[in-house]
Motif scaffolding. Structure first.
Motif, short mmCIF file in Angstrom:
data_model
loop_
_atom_site.label_atom_id
_atom_site.label_comp_id
_atom_site.label_asym_id
_atom_site.label_seq_id
_atom_site.Cartn_x
_atom_site.Cartn_y
_atom_site.Cartn_z
N GLU A 1 0.82 -1.21 0.00
CA GLU A 1 0.00 0.00 0.00
C GLU A 1 0.86 1.26 0.00
N SER A 2 1.98 1.25 0.75
CA SER A 2 2.83 2.44 0.82
C SER A 2 3.80 2.54 -0.36
N ASN B 1 2.43 5.26 -4.29
CA ASN B 1 1.92 6.53 -3.77
C ASN B 1 1.10 7.29 -4.80
N LYS C 1 -6.66 -2.49 3.39
CA LYS C 1 -7.58 -1.43 2.98
C LYS C 1 -7.17 -0.95 1.60
N LYS C 2 -8.13 -0.83 0.70
CA LYS C 2 -7.84 -0.37 -0.66
C LYS C 2 -7.47 1.13 -0.63
N THR C 3 -6.34 1.45 -1.25
CA THR C 3 -5.97 2.85 -1.41
C THR C 3 -6.29 3.28 -2.84
#
Length: 215
Positions: free
Chosen positions: A133-134, A137, A165-167
């Motif tokens: 996720e990170s 960006n 969690k979907k970003t």
């Protein structure tokens, strides 16, 4: 009979190198074959996706037809009471579909057991990727494709990515790739697992799977 199995994974960095951190899952699986339970859960999931809104009109619901087309006797034609009879063009439909809801009940423990059994059966196709996720960006499909190459993932096969969690950047980076399915750990289901040839997990997703599905 249900038994407990432990699967352990090393996490990978952005370059596909193995990191020292290890993640394990303790799964309760059916010892012999859980195919019947997996099948029932997939059937339940597919039935829940149905809208069940298809509908046709019976002779009483079709507009018009209140007047008797011709008198009962003396014309030589077959008797008729309404021009909306199912035998007539423009009439109602006999035994047509009506809106309905079809549910297949499956206990929560059975659903969790089916998911864990399938998860264990797919254990050789699972990889854990550190902080996916990170890593992304900004929405870049090309960057995501390069990550897949580093993880030795084939984009011509079905890939399931399970995140905590979907970003928005991750979602936009994967939406144009037809074989990629992005799903949150809380929405994980047997149908998505079954279709996937390769499965990517993030460390946060592993923790969520432990909390939600594992005992």
């Amino acid at each position: 009979m249900a038994v407990q199995k432990i699967i352990e994974y090393n996490s990978l960095d952005a370059n596909g190198q193995i990191l020292p951190e290890k993640y394990n899952l303790t799964l309760t699986v059916l010892e012999n074959s859980g195919n019947y339970l997996i099948h029932r859960d997939i059937l339940r999931h597919q039935l829940s996706q149905k809208q069940g809104t298809v509908s046709t009109k019976t002779r009483s619901e079709v507009r018009g037809g209140g007047k008797k087309p011709w008198k009962q006797k003396g014309t030589g034609r077959a008797r008729a009471g309404s021009s909306r009879s199912p035998l007539w063009k423009g009439g109602g439909v006999i035994f047509g579909p009506k809106p309905k809801t079809v549910n297949l009940k499956l206990n929560k423990k059975e659903r969790a057991l089916a998911l864990q059994t399938l998860f264990y059966n797919k254990r050789n196709n699972i990889s854990v990727v550190g902080d996916l996720e990170s890593l992304i960006n900004e929405p870049k499909t090309k960057f995501f494709c390069n990550l897949c190459k580093n993880y030795n993932l084939k984009l011509d096969q079905k890939i399931l990515i399970v995140v905590s969690k979907k970003t928005i950047p991750l979602k936009l980076s994967t939406q144009n790739l037809k074989n990629i399915e992005l799903i949150s750990a809380s929405n994980l289901n047997t149908l998505s697992l079954l279709k996937a040839n390769q499965i990517l997990l993030t460390p946060l997703a592993v923790n969520d799977i432990k909390e939600i599905y594992c005992d």
